[in-house]
Design a protein around this motif. Structure first.
Motif, PDB file in Angstrom:
ATOM      1  N   TYR A  31       0.827  -1.203   0.000  1.00 22.78           N
ATOM      2  CA  TYR A  31       0.000   0.000   0.000  1.00 22.78           C
ATOM      3  C   TYR A  31       0.861   1.252   0.000  1.00 22.78           C
ATOM      4  O   TYR A  31       1.792   1.375   0.799  1.00 22.78           O
ATOM      5  N   ALA A  32       0.521   2.181  -0.876  1.00 18.36           N
ATOM      6  CA  ALA A  32       1.012   3.539  -0.710  1.00 18.36           C
ATOM      7  C   ALA A  32       0.229   4.165   0.441  1.00 18.36           C
ATOM      8  O   ALA A  32      -0.960   3.892   0.612  1.00 18.36           O
ATOM      9  N   MET A  33       0.895   4.985   1.229  1.00 18.54           N
ATOM     10  CA  MET A  33       0.285   5.589   2.403  1.00 18.54           C
ATOM     11  C   MET A  33       0.377   7.104   2.329  1.00 18.54           C
ATOM     12  O   MET A  33       1.317   7.649   1.729  1.00 18.54           O
ATOM     13  N   ALA A  34      -0.581   7.765   2.945  1.00 18.00           N
ATOM     14  CA  ALA A  34      -0.571   9.227   2.922  1.00 18.00           C
ATOM     15  C   ALA A  34      -1.214   9.778   4.175  1.00 18.00           C
ATOM     16  O   ALA A  34      -1.953   9.087   4.879  1.00 18.00           O
ATOM     17  N   TRP A  35      -0.888  11.036   4.444  1.00 17.55           N
ATOM     18  CA  TRP A  35      -1.554  11.814   5.479  1.00 17.55           C
ATOM     19  C   TRP A  35      -2.299  12.960   4.797  1.00 17.55           C
ATOM     20  O   TRP A  35      -1.747  13.632   3.913  1.00 17.55           O
ATOM     21  N   PHE A  36      -3.524  13.147   5.244  1.00 11.24           N
ATOM     22  CA  PHE A  36      -4.338  14.282   4.835  1.00 11.24           C
ATOM     23  C   PHE A  36      -4.725  15.045   6.089  1.00 11.24           C
ATOM     24  O   PHE A  36      -4.606  14.534   7.204  1.00 11.24           O
ATOM     25  N   ARG A  37      -5.194  16.265   5.913  1.00  2.00           N
ATOM     26  CA  ARG A  37      -5.690  17.027   7.042  1.00  2.00           C
ATOM     27  C   ARG A  37      -6.910  17.826   6.624  1.00  2.00           C
ATOM     28  O   ARG A  37      -7.082  18.147   5.449  1.00  2.00           O
ATOM     29  N   GLN A  38      -7.727  18.113   7.622  1.00  5.61           N
ATOM     30  CA  GLN A  38      -8.924  18.905   7.375  1.00  5.61           C
ATOM     31  C   GLN A  38      -9.142  19.848   8.538  1.00  5.61           C
ATOM     32  O   GLN A  38      -9.340  19.406   9.673  1.00  5.61           O
ATOM     33  N   ALA A  39      -9.095  21.130   8.230  1.00  2.95           N
ATOM     34  CA  ALA A  39      -9.366  22.156   9.231  1.00  2.95           C
ATOM     35  C   ALA A  39     -10.855  22.496   9.201  1.00  2.95           C
ATOM     36  O   ALA A  39     -11.524  22.273   8.180  1.00  2.95           O
ATOM     37  N   GLY A  41     -14.230  23.937   8.468  1.00  3.98           N
ATOM     38  CA  GLY A  41     -14.728  24.755   7.376  1.00  3.98           C
ATOM     39  C   GLY A  41     -13.928  24.676   6.097  1.00  3.98           C
ATOM     40  O   GLY A  41     -14.200  25.410   5.139  1.00  3.98           O
ATOM     41  N   LYS A  42     -12.932  23.792   6.074  1.00  5.42           N
ATOM     42  CA  LYS A  42     -12.089  23.681   4.880  1.00  5.42           C
ATOM     43  C   LYS A  42     -12.156  22.268   4.319  1.00  5.42           C
ATOM     44  O   LYS A  42     -12.560  21.324   4.988  1.00  5.42           O
ATOM     45  N   GLN A  43     -11.717  22.140   3.070  1.00  3.53           N
ATOM     46  CA  GLN A  43     -11.700  20.826   2.444  1.00  3.53           C
ATOM     47  C   GLN A  43     -10.510  20.010   2.929  1.00  3.53           C
ATOM     48  O   GLN A  43      -9.498  20.555   3.374  1.00  3.53           O
ATOM     49  N   ARG A  44     -10.647  18.705   2.825  1.00  4.49           N
ATOM     50  CA  ARG A  44      -9.542  17.821   3.170  1.00  4.49           C
ATOM     51  C   ARG A  44      -8.419  18.035   2.166  1.00  4.49           C
ATOM     52  O   ARG A  44      -8.657  18.083   0.957  1.00  4.49           O
ATOM     53  N   GLU A  45      -7.194  18.157   2.658  1.00  5.55           N
ATOM     54  CA  GLU A  45      -6.057  18.412   1.782  1.00  5.55           C
ATOM     55  C   GLU A  45      -4.930  17.423   2.036  1.00  5.55           C
ATOM     56  O   GLU A  45      -4.710  16.952   3.146  1.00  5.55           O
ATOM     57  N   LEU A 105      -2.390  12.373  -4.902  1.00  3.63           N
ATOM     58  CA  LEU A 105      -2.631  13.555  -4.093  1.00  3.63           C
ATOM     59  C   LEU A 105      -4.112  13.759  -3.770  1.00  3.63           C
ATOM     60  O   LEU A 105      -4.441  14.555  -2.899  1.00  3.63           O
ATOM     61  N   GLU A 106      -4.985  13.042  -4.472  1.00  2.00           N
ATOM     62  CA  GLU A 106      -6.417  13.263  -4.324  1.00  2.00           C
ATOM     63  C   GLU A 106      -7.007  12.311  -3.314  1.00  2.00           C
ATOM     64  O   GLU A 106      -6.785  11.091  -3.398  1.00  2.00           O
ATOM     65  N   TRP A 107      -7.778  12.772  -2.380  1.00  2.00           N
ATOM     66  CA  TRP A 107      -8.272  11.928  -1.295  1.00  2.00           C
ATOM     67  C   TRP A 107      -9.153  10.799  -1.810  1.00  2.00           C
ATOM     68  O   TRP A 107      -9.186   9.722  -1.210  1.00  2.00           O
ATOM     69  N   TRP A 108      -9.832  11.021  -2.958  1.00  2.00           N
ATOM     70  CA  TRP A 108     -10.764   9.995  -3.428  1.00  2.00           C
ATOM     71  C   TRP A 108     -10.063   8.789  -4.024  1.00  2.00           C
ATOM     72  O   TRP A 108     -10.689   7.793  -4.349  1.00  2.00           O
ATOM     73  N   GLU A 109      -8.768   8.876  -4.176  1.00  2.00           N
ATOM     74  CA  GLU A 109      -7.998   7.733  -4.694  1.00  2.00           C
ATOM     75  C   GLU A 109      -7.723   6.694  -3.598  1.00  2.00           C
ATOM     76  O   GLU A 109      -7.309   5.583  -3.911  1.00  2.00           O
ATOM     77  N   TYR A 110      -7.943   7.040  -2.363  1.00  2.00           N
ATOM     78  CA  TYR A 110      -7.545   6.174  -1.250  1.00  2.00           C
ATOM     79  C   TYR A 110      -8.700   5.294  -0.796  1.00  2.00           C
ATOM     80  O   TYR A 110      -9.829   5.740  -0.660  1.00  2.00           O
ATOM     81  N   ASP A 111      -8.366   4.029  -0.534  1.00  2.00           N
ATOM     82  CA  ASP A 111      -9.364   3.015  -0.234  1.00  2.00           C
ATOM     83  C   ASP A 111      -9.703   2.914   1.247  1.00  2.00           C
ATOM     84  O   ASP A 111     -10.824   2.589   1.612  1.00  2.00           O
ATOM     85  N   SER A 112      -8.710   3.136   2.078  1.00  2.00           N
ATOM     86  CA  SER A 112      -8.893   2.916   3.505  1.00  2.00           C
ATOM     87  C   SER A 112      -8.449   4.146   4.274  1.00  2.00           C
ATOM     88  O   SER A 112      -7.447   4.775   3.921  1.00  2.00           O
ATOM     89  N   TRP A 113      -9.181   4.447   5.355  1.00  2.00           N
ATOM     90  CA  TRP A 113      -8.912   5.635   6.157  1.00  2.00           C
ATOM     91  C   TRP A 113      -8.917   5.297   7.631  1.00  2.00           C
ATOM     92  O   TRP A 113      -9.732   4.474   8.094  1.00  2.00           O
ATOM     93  N   GLY A 114      -8.020   5.950   8.350  1.00  2.10           N
ATOM     94  CA  GLY A 114      -8.066   5.881   9.788  1.00  2.10           C
ATOM     95  C   GLY A 114      -8.957   6.990  10.327  1.00  2.10           C
ATOM     96  O   GLY A 114      -9.366   7.895   9.598  1.00  2.10           O
ATOM     97  N   GLN A 115      -9.246   6.925  11.611  1.00  8.22           N
ATOM     98  CA  GLN A 115      -9.985   8.023  12.233  1.00  8.22           C
ATOM     99  C   GLN A 115      -9.042   9.212  12.378  1.00  8.22           C
ATOM    100  O   GLN A 115      -7.838   9.058  12.336  1.00  8.22           O
ATOM    101  N   GLY A 116      -9.543  10.388  12.504  1.00  9.31           N
ATOM    102  CA  GLY A 116      -8.693  11.557  12.615  1.00  9.31           C
ATOM    103  C   GLY A 116      -8.034  11.667  13.973  1.00  9.31           C
ATOM    104  O   GLY A 116      -8.554  11.185  14.977  1.00  9.31           O
ATOM    105  N   THR A 117      -6.878  12.307  13.975  1.00  9.16           N
ATOM    106  CA  THR A 117      -6.235  12.673  15.228  1.00  9.16           C
ATOM    107  C   THR A 117      -6.044  14.190  15.187  1.00  9.16           C
ATOM    108  O   THR A 117      -5.545  14.743  14.206  1.00  9.16           O
ATOM    109  N   GLU A 118      -6.445  14.846  16.257  1.00  9.35           N
ATOM    110  CA  GLU A 118      -6.517  16.299  16.259  1.00  9.35           C
ATOM    111  C   GLU A 118      -5.180  16.924  16.622  1.00  9.35           C
ATOM    112  O   GLU A 118      -4.549  16.557  17.614  1.00  9.35           O
TER     113      GLU A 118
END
Length: 123
Positions: A31-39, A41-45, A105-118
């Protein structure tokens, strides 16, 4: 693959945090792995990504030189070392996995997600 993110918290500007994302299931090293973030009122980046082998990494311009993504396939864990944190880094951080060779780079390409950590960075 199932993902569990941890390591978030409150830190002052200029400080550091290390996020971890532990995987369970088989074939983590495919698996390729990535981190995204979402503030709020903003989109996930996209923040950072790493290929299945760890040989290739990609970073958002906003975090280059400050954040480092790495992985330990034996421990089935991916990390995000965050240094020189800024208030604008405040967000929920998510790890994601994609069964592919490339890092997308696009979030919709990813199959599995963890829960967020703040992550909260105070000025």
């Amino acid at each position: 693959v199932q993902l569990q993110a941890s390591g978030g918290g409150l830190v002052q500007a200029g400080g550091s945090l290390r996020l971890s994302c532990a995987a369970s299931g088989r074939a983590f090293n495919t698996y390729a792995m990535a981190w995204f973030r979402q503030a709020p009122g903003k989109q996930r980046e996209f923040v950072a990504g790493i290929s299945w082998s760890g040989d290739s990494t990609v970073y958002a311009d906003s975090v280059k030189g400050r954040f480092t993504i790495s992985r330990d396939n034996a421990k089935m864990t991916v990390y995000l070392q965050m240094n020189s944190l800024k208030p604008e880094d405040t967000a929920d951080y998510y790890c994601a996995a994609d069964l592919s060779v490339d890092v997308y780079l696009e979030w919709w390409e990813y199959d599995s997600w963890g829960q967020g950590t703040e992550v909260t960075v105070s000025s």
